[in-house]
Scaffold this motif. Structure first.
Motif, PDB file in Angstrom:
ATOM      1  N   THR A 282      -7.643   6.320  56.530  1.00  0.00           N
ATOM      2  CA  THR A 282      -7.085   5.239  57.438  1.00  0.00           C
ATOM      3  C   THR A 282      -6.101   5.902  58.227  1.00  0.00           C
ATOM      4  N   GLY A 283      -5.595   4.993  59.214  1.00  0.00           N
ATOM      5  CA  GLY A 283      -4.315   5.497  59.877  1.00  0.00           C
ATOM      6  C   GLY A 283      -4.528   6.814  60.554  1.00  0.00           C
ATOM      7  N   CYS A 284      -3.447   7.480  60.977  1.00  0.00           N
ATOM      8  CA  CYS A 284      -3.357   8.833  61.438  1.00  0.00           C
ATOM      9  C   CYS A 284      -4.208   9.768  60.859  1.00  0.00           C
ATOM     10  N   THR A 285      -4.373   9.875  59.537  1.00  0.00           N
ATOM     11  CA  THR A 285      -5.160  11.046  58.752  1.00  0.00           C
ATOM     12  C   THR A 285      -6.579  10.625  59.337  1.00  0.00           C
TER      13      THR A 285
ATOM     14  N   ALA B 232      -4.375   8.359  53.356  1.00  0.00           N
ATOM     15  CA  ALA B 232      -3.846   7.336  54.265  1.00  0.00           C
ATOM     16  C   ALA B 232      -2.463   8.017  54.751  1.00  0.00           C
ATOM     17  N   GLY B 233      -2.163   7.532  56.094  1.00  0.00           N
ATOM     18  CA  GLY B 233      -0.943   8.105  56.500  1.00  0.00           C
ATOM     19  C   GLY B 233      -0.791   8.856  57.652  1.00  0.00           C
ATOM     20  N   CYS B 234       0.222   9.802  57.801  1.00  0.00           N
ATOM     21  CA  CYS B 234       0.782  10.294  59.039  1.00  0.00           C
ATOM     22  C   CYS B 234       0.541  11.770  59.454  1.00  0.00           C
ATOM     23  N   PRO B 235       0.780  12.190  60.612  1.00  0.00           N
ATOM     24  CA  PRO B 235       0.903  13.559  60.711  1.00  0.00           C
ATOM     25  C   PRO B 235       2.537  14.039  60.748  1.00  0.00           C
ATOM     26  N   ASN B 236       2.806  14.772  59.722  1.00  0.00           N
ATOM     27  CA  ASN B 236       4.096  15.299  59.885  1.00  0.00           C
ATOM     28  C   ASN B 236       4.762  16.365  60.535  1.00  0.00           C
TER      29      ASN B 236
ATOM     30  N   SER C 230      -7.167   0.949  60.101  1.00  0.00           N
ATOM     31  CA  SER C 230      -5.801   1.397  60.538  1.00  0.00           C
ATOM     32  C   SER C 230      -5.027   1.238  58.999  1.00  0.00           C
ATOM     33  N   CYS C 231      -3.940   1.577  59.075  1.00  0.00           N
ATOM     34  CA  CYS C 231      -3.042   1.416  57.662  1.00  0.00           C
ATOM     35  C   CYS C 231      -3.115   0.218  57.198  1.00  0.00           C
ATOM     36  N   VAL C 232      -3.011  -0.981  57.888  1.00  0.00           N
ATOM     37  CA  VAL C 232      -3.188  -2.440  57.200  1.00  0.00           C
ATOM     38  C   VAL C 232      -4.571  -2.399  56.546  1.00  0.00           C
TER      39      VAL C 232
ATOM     40  N   ILE D 117       5.252  10.374  56.742  1.00  0.00           N
ATOM     41  CA  ILE D 117       6.387  10.000  57.533  1.00  0.00           C
ATOM     42  C   ILE D 117       7.163   8.533  57.190  1.00  0.00           C
ATOM     43  N   THR D 118       6.410   7.518  57.290  1.00  0.00           N
ATOM     44  CA  THR D 118       7.071   6.331  57.401  1.00  0.00           C
ATOM     45  C   THR D 118       7.501   5.740  56.010  1.00  0.00           C
ATOM     46  N   GLU D 119       8.213   4.439  56.374  1.00  0.00           N
ATOM     47  CA  GLU D 119       8.788   3.662  55.202  1.00  0.00           C
ATOM     48  C   GLU D 119       7.333   2.992  54.898  1.00  0.00           C
ATOM     49  N   LYS D 120       6.608   2.545  55.763  1.00  0.00           N
ATOM     50  CA  LYS D 120       5.151   1.922  55.406  1.00  0.00           C
ATOM     51  C   LYS D 120       4.530   2.667  54.503  1.00  0.00           C
ATOM     52  N   ALA D 121       4.425   3.977  54.759  1.00  0.00           N
ATOM     53  CA  ALA D 121       3.758   4.710  53.513  1.00  0.00           C
ATOM     54  C   ALA D 121       4.366   4.513  52.175  1.00  0.00           C
TER      55      ALA D 121
ATOM     56  N   GLN E   9       6.058  -0.719  65.880  1.00  0.00           N
ATOM     57  CA  GLN E   9       5.704   0.482  64.961  1.00  0.00           C
ATOM     58  C   GLN E   9       5.294   1.786  65.174  1.00  0.00           C
ATOM     59  N   CYS E  10       5.951   2.997  64.983  1.00  0.00           N
ATOM     60  CA  CYS E  10       5.403   4.253  65.176  1.00  0.00           C
ATOM     61  C   CYS E  10       5.601   4.595  66.545  1.00  0.00           C
ATOM     62  N   ILE E  11       6.411   4.066  67.398  1.00  0.00           N
ATOM     63  CA  ILE E  11       6.222   4.314  68.737  1.00  0.00           C
ATOM     64  C   ILE E  11       7.675   4.946  68.905  1.00  0.00           C
TER      65      ILE E  11
ATOM     66  N   HIS F 190      -2.960  10.958  67.563  1.00  0.00           N
ATOM     67  CA  HIS F 190      -2.449  10.557  66.495  1.00  0.00           C
ATOM     68  C   HIS F 190      -1.083  10.525  66.702  1.00  0.00           C
ATOM     69  N   ASN F 191      -0.353   9.906  65.865  1.00  0.00           N
ATOM     70  CA  ASN F 191       1.353   9.817  65.892  1.00  0.00           C
ATOM     71  C   ASN F 191       2.105  10.915  66.676  1.00  0.00           C
ATOM     72  N   LEU F 192       1.866  12.026  66.391  1.00  0.00           N
ATOM     73  CA  LEU F 192       2.332  13.553  66.691  1.00  0.00           C
ATOM     74  C   LEU F 192       1.951  13.672  68.090  1.00  0.00           C
TER      75      LEU F 192
ATOM     76  N   VAL G 195      -4.285   5.129  70.608  1.00  0.00           N
ATOM     77  CA  VAL G 195      -3.228   5.971  69.774  1.00  0.00           C
ATOM     78  C   VAL G 195      -2.846   5.446  68.650  1.00  0.00           C
ATOM     79  N   CYS G 196      -2.735   6.182  67.425  1.00  0.00           N
ATOM     80  CA  CYS G 196      -2.154   5.576  66.412  1.00  0.00           C
ATOM     81  C   CYS G 196      -3.183   4.398  65.705  1.00  0.00           C
ATOM     82  N   CYS G 197      -2.584   3.518  65.064  1.00  0.00           N
ATOM     83  CA  CYS G 197      -3.380   2.596  64.283  1.00  0.00           C
ATOM     84  C   CYS G 197      -3.989   1.563  65.339  1.00  0.00           C
ATOM     85  N   THR G 198      -3.492   1.058  66.455  1.00  0.00           N
ATOM     86  CA  THR G 198      -4.052   0.230  67.384  1.00  0.00           C
ATOM     87  C   THR G 198      -5.286   0.958  67.982  1.00  0.00           C
TER      88      THR G 198
ATOM     89  N   GLY H 125       0.422   1.675  68.979  1.00  0.00           N
ATOM     90  CA  GLY H 125       1.094   0.617  68.158  1.00  0.00           C
ATOM     91  C   GLY H 125       0.052   0.186  67.166  1.00  0.00           C
ATOM     92  N   HIS H 126       0.206  -1.107  66.704  1.00  0.00           N
ATOM     93  CA  HIS H 126      -0.550  -1.518  65.742  1.00  0.00           C
ATOM     94  C   HIS H 126      -1.451  -2.806  65.768  1.00  0.00           C
ATOM     95  N   ASN H 127      -0.811  -3.686  66.590  1.00  0.00           N
ATOM     96  CA  ASN H 127      -1.725  -5.118  66.481  1.00  0.00           C
ATOM     97  C   ASN H 127      -2.615  -5.425  67.490  1.00  0.00           C
TER      98      ASN H 127
END
Ligand code: BF8
Ligand code: SF4
Length: 632
Positions: free
Chosen positions: A472-475, A442-446, A523-525, A558-562, A330-332, A309-311, A291-294, A258-260
């Motif tokens: 940052t993030g999953c990259t 930045a960002g994700c694994p699609n 992380s992404c933030v 992947i995400t709207e956050k990106a 997020q991203c779960i 990472h997310n995938l 896992v992921c950003c947390t 997760g993220h927080n």
């Protein structure tokens, strides 16, 4: 089962899922294929019940929805709503941290001030008096300023925007009417604006998307990072391990996803406190992995291994060795609970607005954080007892990485070279071309393009051309797994100029080896940290961000956050590379504004390219153009 060419650890767990006849993301993707062309181009509208309407991009079918909205309106409305989803996520995250700290100050939640320097920096940046005042009072005023950014109604600009925005960009946003005031109002107005029968002007809608990007940047990313650092400490460079091989068969494995960090820090603390209980249950200890950003947050502050990472989150459970996967927001993916059933893994959800059928829900409240964290770790120990002796499959892949490149950590290395003017060595090396430029990933694994190794290939081409990379993030997970965050990667992949600089910096840092060529900034933030670095460079050179020889990339969006972050970076004046294509290509106006016209307004420019080599070369060409314009 779909065949794809993926990294070995991922591939081996997909094989295991296959043997158990369980579908994974790439199978589900295949079942969705071919994906809807209208959706991909952004020309499908389901905002009202006269629809859904769709516009034929080839002009052979309908050119307007029932209400008369054309492709440009539909596409830009959809894009704005995507950005809103992202900004709502980041602002919600920041708000959660504000409220947790408020409760801590009232003595009602077990969290404290860890980084006093950061507290003072944030206070002075927000214009808060610090002399002789107790730290708690200072923090309280910081939190009030943060709350103002989601409550004020007088239209004046956000505290965090005034605090963190680069000067020249701030002035330009003022001229463009883009100074945002209240994040919640911005999100509300964007939803209002895009509901049926409101804004139909595509350019106005794109400007609103920039507003949401700016909202995301300051009331989401920057605010969350600043408050995390005050509460949990500012990251420093440290050596860690990455990839799924970090699981330990003989330990209680807890995967934080997760993220927080408000949740993950507490679980980590209780894992330490309950080690004896785990040993009593026959385990070697408790192995918390991220896992992921947390995971990024934990690794940057506590050396927690970056497992996935997310995938790979659902694949991690396929090892059979995860006793609990504990998630917040997020991203779960809902898929994890189904997979977990096969292996006895406890999936624990902790947020009232993130529940997953099949998971155990333990509501995590700041006031009772200790009790809940203790309970969750206890559940993991129980799950371990049931798992003991059963067969597991943990891939052997495990790589080393250096992480923790906060701006403070970078400056502390640079200060060893030039105590009074730490940025000078960087600027000198940019000017002499040793550092040709920099790229932020930045960002994700699609899953649509993961098999192209888009991220790794782009990074390697850029490094060869002396482009320093921050990520940052999953990259960051992808880069760490590919071994790109090591001194060896500098020797192997960096061009001669970049290599020479990283050697000097590595010596200054006391590493006895070069610094890695890809710097993990969080992380992404924590894209906020990248923005702080850019701001420091731009203000030192007295230029705009858009003049720097730098670029951003979301290579596997992947995400709207990106989308929200990308909109912010466009407002800041950056070239933003994106793959796969954002859903704007069905609108001639959106495509032209984002890839051409915007450059004359904010300096920002979207660059869509799905071929890794061409994408990297496009970034290099952009850097070259910026260098020429600066006369270097
Ligand atoms: O916020 S990189 S998949 S985990 S969205 Fe999500 Fe993308 Fe990972 Fe972090 Ni960011
Ligand atoms: Fe169709 Fe217009 Fe309704 Fe969208 S808002 S679904 S285009 S009628």
């Amino acid at each position: 089962m779909m065949e794809k060419n993926l990294d070995r650890a991922t591939q081996s767990l997909i094989e295991r899922a296959k043997a158990g006849r369980i579908e994974v993301s790439i199978d589900r993707l295949q079942r969705q294929s071919p994906q809807c062309g209208f959706g991909q181009l952004g020309t499908c509208c389901r905002i009202c019940y006269m629809g859904p309407c769709r516009i034929d991009p080839f002009g052979e079918g309908a050119t307007q929805g029932v209400c008369g909205a054309g492709a440009d309106t539909i596409v830009t409305r959809n894009l704005l709503r995507e950005a809103v989803g992202g900004a709502a996520s980041h602002v919600g995250h920041a708000r959660h941290v504000i409220l947790t700290l408020k409760k801590a100050l009232e003595g009602k939640a077990p969290y404290k001030i860890t980084d006093k320097d950061k507290l003072m920096e944030v206070a002075s940046g927000l214009g808060i008096k610090t002399d002789g005042r107790p730290e708690k009072d200072i923090l309280n005023e910081i939190l009030d300023k943060a709350l103002e950014d989601i409550t004020r109604q007088d239209g004046s600009s956000m505290n965090w925007l005034r605090f963190r925005a680069p000067r020249k960009e701030y002035e330009q946003w003022e001229r463009l009417g883009l100074l945002v005031s209240n994040a919640h109002n911005e999100i509300e107005e964007a939803m209002h604006r895009t509901s049926m029968g409101n804004d139909a002007d595509p350019v106005n809608l794109l400007l609103a998307t920039l507003r949401i990007g700016i909202t995301d940047g300051y009331a989401g990313l920057h605010m969350a990072t600043d408050l995390h650092d005050i509460m949990f400490g500012t990251p420093q460079v440290r050596a860690i391990e990455a990839n799924m091989g970090v699981l330990d068969k003989d330990s209680v494995n807890i995967a934080m996803h997760g993220h927080n960090p408000v949740l993950s820090e507490k679980i980590l603390e209780w894992a330490g406190r309950l080690t004896k209980d785990a040993q009593g249950a026959g385990a070697r200890g408790i192995n918390v992995v991220g896992v992921c950003c947390t995971g990024n947050e934990l690794t940057m502050r506590h050396n927690v291994p970056m497992a996935a990472h997310n995938l790979q989150a659902e694949l991690l459970i396929h090892t059979g060795a995860v006793d609990a996967m504990v998630v917040d927001m997020q991203c779960i993916w809902p898929s994890i609970a189904k997979v977990a059933e096969c292996y006895g893994t406890k999936v624990v959800t902790t947020e009232s607005f993130v529940k997953i059928p099949g998971a155990t829900h333990i509501q995590f409240e700041p006031e009772t954080a200790d009790e809940e964290a203790k309970r969750i770790v206890g559940l993991a120990i129980e799950a371990f007892k049931n798992r003991r002796g059963k067969e597991v499959f943990i891939p052997s892949e495990k790589s080393k990485a250096f992480v923790g490149f906060s701006v403070e950590a970078i400056l502390s290395v640079l200060k060893k070279l030039n105590p009074s003017d730490p940025l000078k060595p960087v600027i000198d090396n940019i000017v002499n071309g040793n550092i040709y430029g920099a790229a932020g990933f930045a960002g994700c694994p699609n899953p649509k393009i993961r098999d192209t190794f888009m991220t790794e290939k782009m990074m390697k081409t850029l490094l060869k051309n002396n482009v320093l990379i921050v990520t940052t993030g999953c990259t960051a997970h992808i880069a760490a797994q590919a071994g790109l965050m090591t001194p060896e990667a500098t020797e192997r992949y960096a061009g001669d100029g970049l290599k020479a600089v990283l050697k000097v910096l590595g010596d200054a840092a006391g590493l006895g080896a070069p610094l890695p060529p890809v710097w993990h900034m969080g992380s992404c933030v924590d894209n906020s940290r990248i923005a702080n670095l850019l701001r420091a460079l731009a203000e030192k050179l007295n230029v705009r961000i858009s003049q720097l020889p730098v670029a951003g990339s979301a290579p596997e969006l992947i995400t709207e956050k990106a989308v929200a972050i990308g909109s912010w970076l466009l407002s800041l004046g950056l070239l933003v590379h994106i793959a796969p294509p954002p859903r704007v290509l069905g609108s001639p106006v959106a495509t032209k504004v984002l890839t051409e016209d915007l450059e004359g307004i904010t300096g920002g420019k979207a660059f869509v390219e799905s071929d890794p080599e061409k994408a990297a070369l496009g970034i290099i060409a952009h850097i070259e153009k910026k260098r020429k314009a600066l006369g270097i």
